[in-house]
Design an enzyme around this catalytic site. Structure first.
Site, PDB file in Angstrom:
ATOM      1  CG  ASP A 122       4.022   3.704  -4.216  1.00  0.00           C
ATOM      2  OD1 ASP A 122       4.603   4.660  -4.754  1.00  0.00           O
ATOM      3  OD2 ASP A 122       4.479   2.544  -4.206  1.00  0.00           O
ATOM      4  CE1 TYR A 129       6.008  -2.653  -6.594  1.00  0.00           C
ATOM      5  CE2 TYR A 129       4.288  -1.176  -5.855  1.00  0.00           C
ATOM      6  CZ  TYR A 129       5.618  -1.547  -5.885  1.00  0.00           C
ATOM      7  OH  TYR A 129       6.535  -0.799  -5.190  1.00  0.00           O
ATOM      8  CE  LYS A 151       7.050   2.971  -6.715  1.00  0.00           C
ATOM      9  NZ  LYS A 151       6.121   1.930  -6.277  1.00  0.00           N
ATOM     10  CG  HIS A 166      10.047   0.540  -9.684  1.00  0.00           C
ATOM     11  ND1 HIS A 166       8.944  -0.272  -9.733  1.00  0.00           N
ATOM     12  CD2 HIS A 166      10.530   0.415  -8.426  1.00  0.00           C
ATOM     13  CE1 HIS A 166       8.765  -0.847  -8.551  1.00  0.00           C
ATOM     14  NE2 HIS A 166       9.725  -0.454  -7.737  1.00  0.00           N
TER      15      HIS A 166
END
Ligand SMILES: NC(=O)C1=CN([C@@H]2O[C@H](COP(=O)(O)OP(=O)(O)OC[C@H]3O[C@@H](n4cnc5c(N)ncnc54)[C@H](OP(=O)(O)O)[C@@H]3O)[C@@H](O)[C@H]2O)C=CC1
Ligand SMILES: O=C(O)C(=O)[C@@H](O)[C@H](O)C(=O)CO
Length: 282
Positions: free
Chosen positions: A46, A51, A76, A109
């Site tokens: 994931d 990120y 996402k 997200h």
């Protein structure tokens, strides 16, 4: 122990029953962590544009001896790309960054309802799936009102909804709603995300001692037995292995209820993460 059990999705694909989370795992150290996770048996990874580590995940995939088609890679869509055209471009850019020609799974997200664009974002994911850029489409942090809206507009139900869930905030109502719609729930921060003490909670520790298991394994098992797919992060090879070693015991119904009773309602939620309030910085 290999992560061999799986969840059947409403789009006829399936997912491994435990995912590997990568928030704050970046750069060269991150590649080492993701490689050791794959080595331990994780097959669902994931990540997220937010990120800033899709490149690192791609590097780990390329260096791994596990064939690409055996891995399930999930990213996402960030809030600044909810508009339809921007969303399509972002998915393409995400794929370039990670170095893949398709994602196994891709999520919105956050719904960010104050921006009012998540419906467009969902239409973009629906179309990106048709274009072959994404195999399975889902959402994250969506409440029933957001889910109902996108299903009504597009006629397409997300396969998964990744939501906050740990013993202090079990989110059971939303879990039940997801189930009623045939949506698999993924649990984020299942171990409390370094900021709450679920792993040292007396009740969890006592249950862990009873089964001769670690607290993290008890929480992971509590999710699995509730039909929930936990996305678990660890930078430690030892913890990564332990977190997959959860298929040789079963919690009693009574212990599941005891863990459910640790819920603190809204007070247990990670601060600032209510899906109608949470805002992303662009
Ligand atoms: N969709 C969303 O909005 C969100 C998604 N996520 C996703 O969920 C994933 C997991 O959530 P995250 O917030 O990272 O936190 P987790 O709840 O997975 O907790 C991670 C922490 O638990 C520790 N830990 C892991 N295994 C063990 C173990 N066996 N024994 C003791 N300690 C352990 C880790 O330390 P150590 O490294 O030392 O093992 C780390 O400090 C994220 O990485 C991300 O992919 C997270 C937040 C929001
Ligand atoms: O980690 C994620 O996926 C999130 O969306 C958020 O929890 C984010 O990390 C955050 O809380 C930033 O303050």
């Amino acid at each position: 122990m290999k992560n061999t059990h799986s969840f059947q999705l409403n789009d006829r694909t399936s997912l491994p029953s435990i995912g590997f989370g990568t928030v704050n795992i970046n750069g060269a150290q991150g590649v080492t962590s993701v490689l050791s996770a794959i080595e331990a048996g994780y097959r669902l990874i994931d990540t997220s544009t937010n990120y800033n580590n899709e490149g690192m995940v791609g590097e780990a995939i390329r260096r791994s001896s596990v064939p690409r088609e055996e891995l399930m890679i999930s990213s996402k869509l960030p809030g600044h790309s909810h508009e339809y055209d921007k969303a399509i471009l972002m998915i393409q850019e995400s794929l370039y960054r990670i170095g893949l020609d398709y994602f196994d799974k891709y999520l919105i997200h956050w719904p960010l309802p104050k921006r009012g664009k998540y419906e467009e974002a969902w239409q973009a994911l629906v179309d990106a799936q048709k274009f072959g850029l994404i195999e399975t489409i889902g959402v994250s942090n969506f409440l029933p009102e957001h889910l109902e809206r996108i299903i009504e507009i597009t006629g397409v139900t997300p396969a998964t909804n990744q939501i906050e869930r740990h013993p202090y905030f079990n989110n059971n109502e939303l879990v039940e709603y997801n189930k009623s719609r045939g949506i698999i729930t993924e649990a984020w921060s299942p171990l409390g995300r370094e900021i709450n003490d679920v792993l040292t909670n007396d009740t969890i520790v006592a249950i862990a001692e009873k089964y001769n298991k670690e607290p993290a394994q008890i929480i992971i098992r509590w999710n699995l037995q509730n039909g929930i797919l936990p996305i678990v992060k660890s930078s430690s090879a030892k913890h990564q292995k332990a977190n997959l070693d959860v298929f040789d015991f079963e919690l009693s119904e009574e212990d599941i209820q005891t863990i459910d009773s640790l819920d603190k309602g809204e007070a247990g939620r990670v601060e600032g993460q209510h899906p109608n309030e949470y805002e992303e910085f662009d």
